[in-house]
Design a protein around this motif. Sequence first.
Motif, PDB file in Angstrom:
ATOM      1  N   PHE A 257      15.320 107.686  67.171  1.00 19.99           N
ATOM      2  CA  PHE A 257      16.816 107.299  67.547  1.00 19.99           C
ATOM      3  C   PHE A 257      16.779 107.075  69.128  1.00 19.99           C
ATOM      4  O   PHE A 257      17.462 106.100  69.510  1.00 19.99           O
ATOM      5  CB  PHE A 257      17.461 108.753  67.210  1.00 19.99           C
ATOM      6  CG  PHE A 257      19.107 108.533  67.711  1.00 19.99           C
ATOM      7  CD1 PHE A 257      19.956 107.747  66.841  1.00 19.99           C
ATOM      8  CD2 PHE A 257      19.599 109.095  68.716  1.00 19.99           C
ATOM      9  CE1 PHE A 257      21.209 107.868  67.197  1.00 19.99           C
ATOM     10  CE2 PHE A 257      21.003 109.102  69.225  1.00 19.99           C
ATOM     11  CZ  PHE A 257      21.623 108.446  68.615  1.00 19.99           C
TER      12      PHE A 257
ATOM     13  N   ILE B 271      24.460 113.405  70.183  1.00 19.11           N
ATOM     14  CA  ILE B 271      23.164 114.114  69.254  1.00 19.11           C
ATOM     15  C   ILE B 271      22.252 115.019  69.999  1.00 19.11           C
ATOM     16  O   ILE B 271      22.101 116.118  69.626  1.00 19.11           O
ATOM     17  CB  ILE B 271      22.293 112.786  68.768  1.00 19.11           C
ATOM     18  CG1 ILE B 271      23.022 112.191  67.606  1.00 19.11           C
ATOM     19  CG2 ILE B 271      21.286 113.523  68.215  1.00 19.11           C
ATOM     20  CD1 ILE B 271      23.513 112.574  66.279  1.00 19.11           C
TER      21      ILE B 271
ATOM     22  N   HIS C 122      24.145 118.527  68.852  1.00 23.56           N
ATOM     23  CA  HIS C 122      23.465 118.409  67.282  1.00 23.56           C
ATOM     24  C   HIS C 122      21.971 119.291  67.877  1.00 23.56           C
ATOM     25  O   HIS C 122      21.717 120.222  67.112  1.00 23.56           O
ATOM     26  CB  HIS C 122      23.189 117.064  66.972  1.00 23.56           C
ATOM     27  CG  HIS C 122      22.832 117.079  65.558  1.00 23.56           C
ATOM     28  ND1 HIS C 122      23.483 117.501  64.578  1.00 23.56           N
ATOM     29  CD2 HIS C 122      21.525 116.667  65.026  1.00 23.56           C
ATOM     30  CE1 HIS C 122      22.826 117.266  63.468  1.00 23.56           C
ATOM     31  NE2 HIS C 122      21.652 116.787  63.611  1.00 23.56           N
TER      32      HIS C 122
ATOM     33  N   VAL D 219      27.964 115.711  63.562  1.00 23.57           N
ATOM     34  CA  VAL D 219      27.261 114.393  62.571  1.00 23.57           C
ATOM     35  C   VAL D 219      28.465 114.327  61.588  1.00 23.57           C
ATOM     36  O   VAL D 219      28.207 113.529  60.473  1.00 23.57           O
ATOM     37  CB  VAL D 219      25.929 114.620  62.347  1.00 23.57           C
ATOM     38  CG1 VAL D 219      25.083 114.485  63.387  1.00 23.57           C
ATOM     39  CG2 VAL D 219      25.679 115.888  61.505  1.00 23.57           C
TER      40      VAL D 219
END
Length: 146
Positions: free
Chosen positions: A69, A84, A88, A137
């Motif tokens: 990513f 993220i 996350h 997400v």
Amino acid sequence: MGTFYFFLFQAHSGWRWVALLFLVVTTIKVVIGWAANQNWSNLDSRLVSFTNIAVSIQVLLGIFLYVMFLTQGAGITGRSIGAISGGHLVPALLAVAGTGFAVGRSRRAQNSRDKFKFASIGLIVADLMVYGALATVGGIFAMATS
Ligand code: HEM
């Protein structure tokens, strides 16, 4: 979006169901064990340990995905690198800390009550952190398509 990224994304996205199943079942089992003063059994040790393994696999797949990513600068869910990383990755790592605590402390505790207590605390923390990681997400049932 490369095929390998897509494959890894699906593996990471799909494995959540395994991790969630273990988290929910094991948390309910150990909280009941704690509240009802039950005796700690082999099944409890196994469930706590498998939950830790399931969440660890989730995180490992996530870290591979995250490296890709970062190198490609964008993903499938439309979330930014910042979202993220902060929303996350951080709660996911705290979730493994929670399951690790549950395994380690329940193993070392001297009596059933303490084993259930430490397993419950670690797993409840892990549940909340996984919930937080999933919220970033798109929630528990998020299923983004490329
Ligand atoms: C408890 C741990 C975790 C859970 C339950 C989890 C769950 C998920 C789910 C369900 C998705 C996809 C959502 C969808 O299908 O729409 C996702 C995406 C993703 N996760 Fe995780 N994850 C966890 C840990 C991690 C970790 C530790 C990393 C590493 C930083 C990570 C990195 C990513 C990345 C890079 C994406 C894809 C973003 C994109 O392509 O837009 N995950 N995660």
